[in-house]
Scaffold this motif. Structure first.
Motif, PDB file in Angstrom:
ATOM      1  N   ALA A 173      -7.101   6.377  -5.630  1.00  0.00           N
ATOM      2  CA  ALA A 173      -8.233   5.348  -5.014  1.00  0.00           C
ATOM      3  C   ALA A 173      -7.669   4.451  -4.100  1.00  0.00           C
ATOM      4  O   ALA A 173      -6.953   5.197  -3.193  1.00  0.00           O
ATOM      5  N   ALA A 174      -9.477   4.188  -3.591  1.00  0.00           N
ATOM      6  CA  ALA A 174      -9.328   4.054  -2.149  1.00  0.00           C
ATOM      7  C   ALA A 174     -10.174   2.383  -1.946  1.00  0.00           C
ATOM      8  O   ALA A 174     -11.163   2.248  -1.960  1.00  0.00           O
ATOM      9  N   VAL A 175      -9.435   1.690  -1.474  1.00  0.00           N
ATOM     10  CA  VAL A 175      -9.960   0.325  -1.268  1.00  0.00           C
ATOM     11  C   VAL A 175     -10.110  -0.170  -0.657  1.00  0.00           C
ATOM     12  O   VAL A 175      -9.212  -0.218   0.684  1.00  0.00           O
ATOM     13  N   PRO A 176     -11.357  -1.402   0.245  1.00  0.00           N
ATOM     14  CA  PRO A 176     -10.917  -1.773   1.409  1.00  0.00           C
ATOM     15  C   PRO A 176      -9.608  -3.060   1.757  1.00  0.00           C
ATOM     16  O   PRO A 176      -8.814  -3.604   0.397  1.00  0.00           O
ATOM     17  N   VAL A 188     -14.260  -4.124   8.238  1.00  0.00           N
ATOM     18  CA  VAL A 188     -12.281  -4.331   7.399  1.00  0.00           C
ATOM     19  C   VAL A 188     -11.186  -3.671   8.294  1.00  0.00           C
ATOM     20  O   VAL A 188     -11.516  -2.884   9.630  1.00  0.00           O
ATOM     21  N   GLN A 189     -10.092  -3.877   8.001  1.00  0.00           N
ATOM     22  CA  GLN A 189      -9.519  -3.375   9.046  1.00  0.00           C
ATOM     23  C   GLN A 189      -8.894  -1.548   8.306  1.00  0.00           C
ATOM     24  O   GLN A 189      -8.150  -1.031   9.886  1.00  0.00           O
ATOM     25  N   SER A 190      -8.907  -1.599   7.313  1.00  0.00           N
ATOM     26  CA  SER A 190      -8.417  -0.408   6.953  1.00  0.00           C
ATOM     27  C   SER A 190      -8.815   0.118   5.614  1.00  0.00           C
ATOM     28  O   SER A 190      -9.660  -0.835   5.027  1.00  0.00           O
ATOM     29  N   VAL A 191      -8.629   1.275   4.721  1.00  0.00           N
ATOM     30  CA  VAL A 191      -9.117   1.936   3.589  1.00  0.00           C
ATOM     31  C   VAL A 191      -7.742   2.030   3.249  1.00  0.00           C
ATOM     32  O   VAL A 191      -6.853   2.272   3.624  1.00  0.00           O
ATOM     33  N   ARG A 192      -7.304   0.803   2.221  1.00  0.00           N
ATOM     34  CA  ARG A 192      -5.920   1.513   1.416  1.00  0.00           C
ATOM     35  C   ARG A 192      -6.144   2.069   0.254  1.00  0.00           C
ATOM     36  O   ARG A 192      -7.166   2.598  -0.712  1.00  0.00           O
ATOM     37  N   LEU A 193      -4.880   3.271  -0.270  1.00  0.00           N
ATOM     38  CA  LEU A 193      -5.013   4.261  -0.953  1.00  0.00           C
ATOM     39  C   LEU A 193      -3.734   4.544  -1.219  1.00  0.00           C
ATOM     40  O   LEU A 193      -2.739   3.852  -1.229  1.00  0.00           O
ATOM     41  N   PRO A 232       0.671  -1.265   0.023  1.00  0.00           N
ATOM     42  CA  PRO A 232      -0.438   0.064  -0.513  1.00  0.00           C
ATOM     43  C   PRO A 232       0.745   1.281   0.132  1.00  0.00           C
ATOM     44  O   PRO A 232       1.671   1.285   1.004  1.00  0.00           O
ATOM     45  N   HIS A 233       0.621   2.126  -0.649  1.00  0.00           N
ATOM     46  CA  HIS A 233       1.335   3.348  -0.668  1.00  0.00           C
ATOM     47  C   HIS A 233       0.944   4.614   1.035  1.00  0.00           C
ATOM     48  O   HIS A 233       1.526   4.929   1.097  1.00  0.00           O
ATOM     49  N   ALA A 234      -0.687   4.382   1.388  1.00  0.00           N
ATOM     50  CA  ALA A 234      -0.954   4.632   2.482  1.00  0.00           C
ATOM     51  C   ALA A 234      -2.085   4.067   2.691  1.00  0.00           C
ATOM     52  O   ALA A 234      -2.963   3.433   2.169  1.00  0.00           O
ATOM     53  N   THR A 235      -2.494   3.599   4.273  1.00  0.00           N
ATOM     54  CA  THR A 235      -3.245   3.232   4.692  1.00  0.00           C
ATOM     55  C   THR A 235      -4.344   4.870   5.402  1.00  0.00           C
ATOM     56  O   THR A 235      -3.362   4.518   6.466  1.00  0.00           O
ATOM     57  N   GLN A 270     -17.016   2.136   2.977  1.00  0.00           N
ATOM     58  CA  GLN A 270     -17.396   2.956   1.750  1.00  0.00           C
ATOM     59  C   GLN A 270     -17.595   4.756   2.474  1.00  0.00           C
ATOM     60  O   GLN A 270     -16.735   5.728   1.072  1.00  0.00           O
ATOM     61  N   PRO A 271     -17.842   5.323   3.260  1.00  0.00           N
ATOM     62  CA  PRO A 271     -17.783   6.675   3.853  1.00  0.00           C
ATOM     63  C   PRO A 271     -16.194   7.027   3.810  1.00  0.00           C
ATOM     64  O   PRO A 271     -15.608   8.200   3.580  1.00  0.00           O
ATOM     65  N   VAL A 272     -15.401   6.098   4.307  1.00  0.00           N
ATOM     66  CA  VAL A 272     -13.864   6.263   4.904  1.00  0.00           C
ATOM     67  C   VAL A 272     -12.916   6.821   3.215  1.00  0.00           C
ATOM     68  O   VAL A 272     -12.790   7.743   3.087  1.00  0.00           O
ATOM     69  N   ALA A 273     -13.427   5.637   2.376  1.00  0.00           N
ATOM     70  CA  ALA A 273     -12.828   5.826   1.198  1.00  0.00           C
ATOM     71  C   ALA A 273     -13.405   7.370   0.003  1.00  0.00           C
ATOM     72  O   ALA A 273     -12.818   7.895  -0.425  1.00  0.00           O
ATOM     73  N   ALA A 274     -14.671   7.635   0.200  1.00  0.00           N
ATOM     74  CA  ALA A 274     -15.631   8.908   0.013  1.00  0.00           C
ATOM     75  C   ALA A 274     -14.940   9.750   0.812  1.00  0.00           C
ATOM     76  O   ALA A 274     -14.110  10.691  -0.072  1.00  0.00           O
ATOM     77  N   ALA A 275     -13.780  10.623   2.165  1.00  0.00           N
ATOM     78  CA  ALA A 275     -13.578  11.111   2.166  1.00  0.00           C
ATOM     79  C   ALA A 275     -12.103  11.550   2.102  1.00  0.00           C
ATOM     80  O   ALA A 275     -11.433  12.225   1.284  1.00  0.00           O
TER      81      ALA A 275
END
Length: 414
Positions: free
Chosen positions: A92-95, A221-226, A64-67, A78-83
């Motif tokens: 991009a932001a995925v679970p 999920v544990q995090s959102v991958r960016l 991951p570039h960042a999480t 999804q709200p975390v990814a949208a933010a």
């Protein structure tokens, strides 16, 4: 056309004369040595840039570039990814869920980093789908506990698609030890090969299966991958996003896991650059010997120039011009040849392999099958500038020595 005396005579001294062909030969060898040193620096640093680019694209294309990590499991990602997507640097932001464990197969074990991913979205943040050599990434189905492993792991355990392997992960319990091992049987559905150490230390499972192994709800999920545009901006971007989301989230990025590797590569490039600069320095300071020989050969000429009115400063400028011309021509030749060689080094290595029938970079041994090269204008400018400066500095002492020649003494013993 009018030319200053020092430039006129200095440039004439660089051309061959009947009685000083040996001095001209030494000047030519100094020029060639400087050109070869500059050429070598440009080619080697371009190849190192190419290797660094390959490592960056392969390793940072997998990790991951960042999480954005939740302090507790994230119920709705999804709200975390949208933010996160509101930040212009995020592409991009995925679970994402990450676990550490051990793989076990027929009594053999190895540590493994297990990533829980969504196969339908993983292509937005990872290159793994492009490097599958067996099976398919989309064969990861929720509830089936499939796993995609690296080529090194598959070779170590002699696994193929369809084989089964055991994953052991630690689980917090109320037992006296506090942690008990949890075992899960996994079915190998794919093998990837990116040509880096990740082939032996990373595995992928479905994010829903990762949640089940952690005793979470299937959608947790544990995090959102960016994925971010500028890798070096990842720490600030992720930190800003986590801060905006509140205390329930924290940021992580690639510099924590892979930063030491890229720092080591940067230091290696710097050290090799300094070592190669010594070659350029040796070639540049050969100009000193050349000019000293010219000064000795031209003693009578210097004396005559002094007697007709030339100043010590003009005499000094004559030989500084001669040495600088040698340095400039050698550096420019080396720079042009170095740029041409750096742009075509992959093709040249391929031609050598075809002619000799030997593979210099075998894909079975190295993570690249050709010699990568990335020419950077800043490197070329820095190398050529160093060649110019060193060749100029090399002219100072011989030119000063020429300016100190006494006309009467020189004419008496000429």
């Amino acid at each position: 056309m009018f030319r200053p005396l020092s430039i006129f005579i200095g440039t004439r001294y660089t051309r061959a004369k009947r009685r000083n062909r040996f001095v001209s030969f030494i000047s030519m060898t100094s020029m060639i040595g400087l050109a070869l040193g500059v050429l070598a620096m440009i080619v080697v640093l371009s190849v190192m840039n190419g290797f660094q680019r390959e490592m960056s694209s392969r390793i940072l294309g997998m990790v991951p570039h960042a999480t954005i990590v939740g302090v507790n499991p994230i119920d709705d990602w999804q709200p975390v990814a949208a933010a996160a997507m509101k930040n212009p640097e995020v592409t991009a932001a995925v679970p994402f869920t990450e676990m550490e464990g051990m793989l076990s197969y027929k009594g053999t074990m190895q540590p493994i980093q297990v990533s829980g991913v969504d196969p339908a979205l993983e292509g937005q943040v990872s290159i793994v789908a492009k490097h599958i050599v067996q099976g398919r990434l989309d064969a990861l189905k929720p509830g089936e506990f499939g796993v995609v492993i690296g080529e090194i792991t598959a070779r170590r355990f002699r696994l193929n698609v369809g084989d089964k392997i055991t994953l052991i992960v630690p689980e917090v319990s109320t037992a006296p030890g506090g942690i008990t091992p949890r075992m899960q049987r996994l079915n190998v559905v794919g093998v990837f090969k990116v040509g880096a150490e990740l082939d032996g230390s990373m595995a992928l499972i479905h994010v829903a299966d990762a949640a089940q192994m952690q005793h979470w709800e299937p959608n947790q999920v544990q995090s959102v991958r960016l994925a971010v545009k500028d890798l070096y901006a990842a720490p600030k971007v992720s930190s800003d996003i986590a801060t905006g989301l509140g205390a329930a989230y924290k940021a992580d990025d690639w510099t924590h896991t892979q930063g030491s590797l890229f720092s080591a590569m940067k230091m290696e490039k710097t050290m090799i650059g300094l070592l190669l600069l010594m070659i350029v320095a040796v070639a540049a300071f050969n100009i000193i010997a050349t000019l000293i020989m010219v000064v000795n050969d031209k003693g009578a000429d210097i004396a005559i120039l002094r007697t007709i009115g030339a100043t010590p400063r003009q005499i000094m400028a004559i030989f500084m011009v001669q040495g600088t011309v040698i340095g400039i021509v050698g550096t420019l030749i080396g720079g042009v040849l170095g740029v041409i060689a750096a742009l075509n080094v992959s093709e040249m290595v391929g031609w050598v392999e075809r002619v000799t029938g030997q593979h210099i970079f075998s894909s079975d041994v190295y993570f690249v099958s050709n010699l990568p090269s990335e020419l950077q204008g800043a490197d070329v400018a820095l190398i050529c500038s160093a060649g110019f400066v060193l060749s100029f500095l090399a002219t100072i002492y011989p030119a000063w020595r020429a300016a100190k020649i006494e006309p009467a003494h020189a004419l008496r013993y000429s």
